[in-house]
Design an enzyme around this catalytic site. Structure first.
Site, PDB file in Angstrom:
ATOM      1  N   GLU A 126       3.022 -29.933   1.604  1.00 49.11           N
ATOM      2  CA  GLU A 126       3.350 -31.175   1.651  1.00 49.11           C
ATOM      3  C   GLU A 126       4.972 -31.126   1.381  1.00 49.11           C
ATOM      4  O   GLU A 126       5.393 -30.434   0.271  1.00 49.11           O
ATOM      5  CB  GLU A 126       2.754 -31.948   0.742  1.00 49.11           C
ATOM      6  CG  GLU A 126       3.225 -33.503   0.504  1.00 49.11           C
ATOM      7  CD  GLU A 126       2.085 -34.471  -0.326  1.00 49.11           C
ATOM      8  OE1 GLU A 126       1.207 -33.801  -1.028  1.00 49.11           O
ATOM      9  OE2 GLU A 126       2.517 -35.382  -0.391  1.00 49.11           O
ATOM     10  N   ARG A 170      -6.432 -20.369  -6.549  1.00 45.17           N
ATOM     11  CA  ARG A 170      -4.995 -20.335  -6.764  1.00 45.17           C
ATOM     12  C   ARG A 170      -4.441 -19.499  -7.796  1.00 45.17           C
ATOM     13  O   ARG A 170      -5.098 -19.093  -8.535  1.00 45.17           O
ATOM     14  CB  ARG A 170      -4.587 -21.848  -6.802  1.00 45.17           C
ATOM     15  CG  ARG A 170      -4.743 -22.547  -8.140  1.00 45.17           C
ATOM     16  CD  ARG A 170      -4.730 -23.881  -8.208  1.00 45.17           C
ATOM     17  NE  ARG A 170      -3.256 -24.298  -8.248  1.00 45.17           N
ATOM     18  CZ  ARG A 170      -2.825 -25.215  -7.157  1.00 45.17           C
ATOM     19  NH1 ARG A 170      -3.564 -25.556  -6.259  1.00 45.17           N
ATOM     20  NH2 ARG A 170      -1.340 -25.392  -7.355  1.00 45.17           N
ATOM     21  N   LYS A 174       4.454 -28.342  -8.321  1.00 46.02           N
ATOM     22  CA  LYS A 174       5.737 -29.020  -7.800  1.00 46.02           C
ATOM     23  C   LYS A 174       6.358 -29.924  -8.532  1.00 46.02           C
ATOM     24  O   LYS A 174       7.384 -30.225  -8.821  1.00 46.02           O
ATOM     25  CB  LYS A 174       5.341 -29.385  -6.234  1.00 46.02           C
ATOM     26  CG  LYS A 174       5.711 -28.208  -5.285  1.00 46.02           C
ATOM     27  CD  LYS A 174       5.565 -28.812  -3.891  1.00 46.02           C
ATOM     28  CE  LYS A 174       4.128 -28.963  -3.725  1.00 46.02           C
ATOM     29  NZ  LYS A 174       3.836 -29.492  -2.309  1.00 46.02           N
TER      30      LYS A 174
HETATM   31  P1  ATP Z   1       1.330 -28.157  -6.269  1.00 45.47           P
HETATM   32  O1  ATP Z   1       0.388 -28.558  -7.096  1.00 45.47           O
HETATM   33  O2  ATP Z   1       2.454 -27.214  -6.679  1.00 45.47           O
HETATM   34  O3  ATP Z   1       2.073 -29.408  -5.715  1.00 45.47           O
HETATM   35  P2  ATP Z   1       0.058 -28.227  -3.546  1.00 45.47           P
HETATM   36  O4  ATP Z   1      -1.344 -27.551  -3.432  1.00 45.47           O
HETATM   37  O5  ATP Z   1      -0.153 -29.803  -3.942  1.00 45.47           O
HETATM   38  O6  ATP Z   1       0.834 -27.580  -4.839  1.00 45.47           O
HETATM   39  P3  ATP Z   1       0.855 -28.148  -1.111  1.00 45.47           P
HETATM   40  O7  ATP Z   1       2.302 -28.420  -0.477  1.00 45.47           O
HETATM   41  O8  ATP Z   1      -0.246 -29.081  -0.906  1.00 45.47           O
HETATM   42  O9  ATP Z   1       1.159 -27.783  -2.617  1.00 45.47           O
HETATM   43  O10 ATP Z   1       0.246 -26.705  -0.727  1.00 45.47           O
HETATM   44  C1  ATP Z   1       0.443 -25.968   0.243  1.00 45.47           C
HETATM   45  C2  ATP Z   1      -0.464 -24.717   0.461  1.00 45.47           C
HETATM   46  O11 ATP Z   1      -0.362 -23.966  -0.534  1.00 45.47           O
HETATM   47  C3  ATP Z   1      -1.897 -25.440   0.403  1.00 45.47           C
HETATM   48  O12 ATP Z   1      -2.706 -24.650   1.185  1.00 45.47           O
HETATM   49  C4  ATP Z   1      -2.407 -25.239  -1.236  1.00 45.47           C
HETATM   50  O13 ATP Z   1      -3.735 -24.889  -1.440  1.00 45.47           O
HETATM   51  C5  ATP Z   1      -1.462 -23.718  -1.206  1.00 45.47           C
HETATM   52  N1  ATP Z   1      -0.997 -23.470  -2.525  1.00 45.47           N
HETATM   53  C6  ATP Z   1      -0.127 -24.332  -3.588  1.00 45.47           C
HETATM   54  N2  ATP Z   1      -0.173 -23.959  -4.880  1.00 45.47           N
HETATM   55  C7  ATP Z   1      -0.971 -22.674  -4.708  1.00 45.47           C
HETATM   56  C8  ATP Z   1      -1.145 -21.626  -5.631  1.00 45.47           C
HETATM   57  N3  ATP Z   1      -0.615 -21.754  -6.989  1.00 45.47           N
HETATM   58  N4  ATP Z   1      -1.562 -20.486  -5.148  1.00 45.47           N
HETATM   59  C9  ATP Z   1      -2.212 -20.299  -3.828  1.00 45.47           C
HETATM   60  N5  ATP Z   1      -2.107 -21.120  -3.146  1.00 45.47           N
HETATM   61  C10 ATP Z   1      -1.478 -22.500  -3.303  1.00 45.47           C
HETATM   62 MG    MG Z   2      -0.965 -30.826  -2.108  1.00 43.45          MG
END
Ligand code: ATP
Ligand code: MG
Length: 565
Positions: A39, A265, A275
């Site tokens: 995102e 994760r 983020k």
């Molecule tokens: P955040 O919690 O940091 O905002 P998010 O999951 O909302 O992370 P996205 O931009 O939706 O961030 O993530 C893109 C991809 O990266 C998704 O498939 C998510 O599952 C993966 N991802 C995000 N954080 C991690 C992590 N700590 N370890 C592994 N994969 C991750």
């Molecule tokens: Mg997300």
């Protein structure tokens, strides 16, 4: 510390790779197609690197494809800056997405048609409960939800209301489109989840075309299907969403049936990987920006001197499993250090300069010493070579710590009056005496040059015990060194909802100066060196210039046990 994982299977031998392998072998799929779906609401962090390496790694291993798709259903939090930064990070890590960059918003028309399809099928309705009321109707884990009083609206009424939602007749939150599934489901995600909500905001891709936006759950699986994604790999928190993912896929006229798989994760101790939290550090100016070298963002790590290979190797080391765990940051540091140890050119910088005057040398003596910069192991492995010249003059600097006023057994490798030392890449010299200032500090050492042929031992066979790094006093250049420590000084800074901002290390940055050899001033930004006997340093991407060299400490030469305990 709970569940520190130290090593696992390699990234491509993980459980998802096994599934892909089987699906290819059984003919279920002809080609694997994955996607990385960030995102664009912040910069990518080290956790995303794990997901990138997994998704792009599967495509690489099995000759498939991996799409980069921006999951852009929350326009108010998203921006072009984040889109650009994410593309740059993925490319820098060494991956290439298939075809053009994609956006979930590319599918807004189709998603809208899917919503209309569901309304006509009687599986979606416009709900006009206020947000607080919706909460109440939803129930909780122990209490089933209640049907919305709007659940039985007619298809015609729903079509009309949804069209008017789209036309902008209502305010934010006044109505929402919901799937008609099961308000008593044990899975909260199936209790008539919202599909569309009203948001009167511009979208970075679609401008003011829409004032209704689909929810993530109504978007993701369908986008996967539209792109022909075979394996939709995401993190474990989406496990509970899988029944809904499948429900939409099974109840819509989608062109394919992708499948979702979840993995644990990445969490690192001493680090926040969210983020939202990283944005707080930026917004509150705790750091200089998303790419501050203390940030666990990919751009921050890049500016810190991480190489793509070090990050990819780390992701391979930690593997991919079905459970969440905390990885020790020492593993990340190990991956970095071993990559730099094998590959970083060597150079000399003196951090606490002490002048040494070589008294038996002509005042205007100048000599260019040609030196090999690459580590021996790399030369042996590749046959490569990288030469530079280092000016040698009558006056040089060595580190204050390498000279002792008096000889002692404890410091037998040090330089002191009557003792000899070998200058790294240079000659053997012997100290004769020294000069102190009024405060009693040694400010100059006088010495004589003993050998005049590089690499040779003294003719009288009195060999020096130690080797020191040095820089010409007249030709050395002053550089700024930014020495970084941990940004957070607590092992689990956000455990149990604790405010990670209370664990900020006030001493995570110190700015010092050093005298560096002239070739370092010419270094290209982002090149990493081993400053011999000092540590790994990178020429800052933003601020390094030949007339004002700036280097960031990437990492020390050895693991500092005091930091990781
Ligand atoms: P955040 O919690 O940091 O905002 P998010 O999951 O909302 O992370 P996205 O931009 O939706 O961030 O993530 C893109 C991809 O990266 C998704 O498939 C998510 O599952 C993966 N991802 C995000 N954080 C991690 C992590 N700590 N370890 C592994 N994969 C991750
Ligand atoms: Mg997300």
């Amino acid at each position: 510390m709970s569940e520190i994982r130290n090593s696992e299977t390699s990234n491509v031998n993980n459980f998802v790779a096994k599934i892909v392998e089987e699906d290819l072998a059984s003919g279920k799929i002809d080609k694997v197609i994955t996607r990385f779906p960030p995102e664009p609401n912040g910069y990518l962090h080290v956790g995303h690197a794990k997901s990138i390496c997994l998704n792009f790694g599967l495509a690489e291993k099995f000759n498939g494809e991996c799409n980069l798709r921006f999951d852009d259903t929350n326009p108010e939090k998203e921006s072009q800056e984040y889109i650009d930064a994410i593309k740059e990070d993925v490319t820098w890590l060494g991956f290439q997405w298939s075809g053009d960059v994609r956006f979930s918003s590319d599918y807004f028309d189709t998603l809208h048609d899917y919503a209309v399809h569901m309304i006509k099928a009687g599986t979606a309705y416009v709900c006009s409960l206020k947000p607080e009321e919706s909460e109440e109707y939803k129930g909780d884990f122990n209490r089933p939800g209640k049907n919305s009083p709007y659940r039985d609206r007619s298809v015609e009424e729903n079509l009309d209301l949804f069209a008017r939602m789209k036309a902008g007749e209502f305010k934010d939150g006044e109505h929402a489109l919901r799937a008609k599934i099961d308000m008593a489901s044990g899975n909260m995600n199936l209790r008539d989840p919202i599909m569309y909500r009203i948001r009167h905001v511009e979208h970075h891709q679609t401008g003011d075309k829409w004032c209704i936006y689909p929810i993530y759950d109504f978007t993701h699986g369908q986008s996967d299907a539209l792109e022909g994604i075979t394996h939709s790999v995401c993190t474990l928190e989406f496990e509970d969403h899988r029944p809904l993912y499948d429900w939409y896929i099974n109840n819509l006229p989608v062109p394919a049936k992708p499948q979702q798989y979840e993995f644990g994760r990445l969490s690192l101790n001493y680090t926040v990987t969210s983020k939202r939290k990283l944005k707080k550090l930026v917004d509150e100016k705790v750091v200089s920006g998303w790419d501050d070298p203390r940030m666990p963002t990919i751009s921050g790590m890049r500016r810190r001197g991480f190489t793509p290979a070090s990050i990819r190797n780390f992701c391979e080391m930690i593997g991919v499993s079905r459970s969440d765990g905390v990885v020790d940051i020492a593993m990340l540091e190990h991956a970095l250090r071993s990559d730099l140890n094998n590959n970083a050119p060597r150079a000399m910088a003196v951090i606490n300069p002490l002048k040494v005057v070589i008294t038996n040398m002509a005042d205007d003596h100048y000599e260019d010493i040609t030196v090999e910069s690459l580590p021996d192991s790399l030369i042996e492995a590749t046959g490569d070579s990288l030469k530079r010249t280092v000016p040698f003059t009558k006056e040089i600097f060595i580190d204050q710590d390498d000279f002792k006023e008096e000889y002692s057994k404890k410091f037998k490798k040090k330089f002191c009056p009557g003792k000899r030392i070998r200058l790294r890449n240079g000659y053997v010299i012997e100290a004769t005496d020294f000069i102190k200032n009024d405060a009693g500090e040694i400010i100059q050492v006088n010495a004589t040059q003993i050998t005049t042929v590089l690499g040779e031992d003294p003719a009288d066979d009195v060999k020096p015990k130690g080797v020191v790094h040095w820089v010409s006093a007249s030709h050395g250049i002053e550089a700024e060194l930014r020495v970084y420590g941990r940004l957070l000084n607590h092992e689990s800074p956000d455990r149990g909802g604790e405010d990670f901002m209370t664990h900020i290390n006030p001493e995570s940055l110190s700015v010092i100066s050093a005298i560096v050899e002239p070739s370092l001033a010419q270094a290209a930004p982002e090149s990493v060196f081993q400053f011999e006997r000092e540590g790994y340093y990178v020429a800052d991407r933003r601020d390094h210039a030949a007339d004002k060299p700036v280097f960031n400490l990437t990492i020390g030469l050895r693991e500092d046990k005091s930091l990781s305990q």
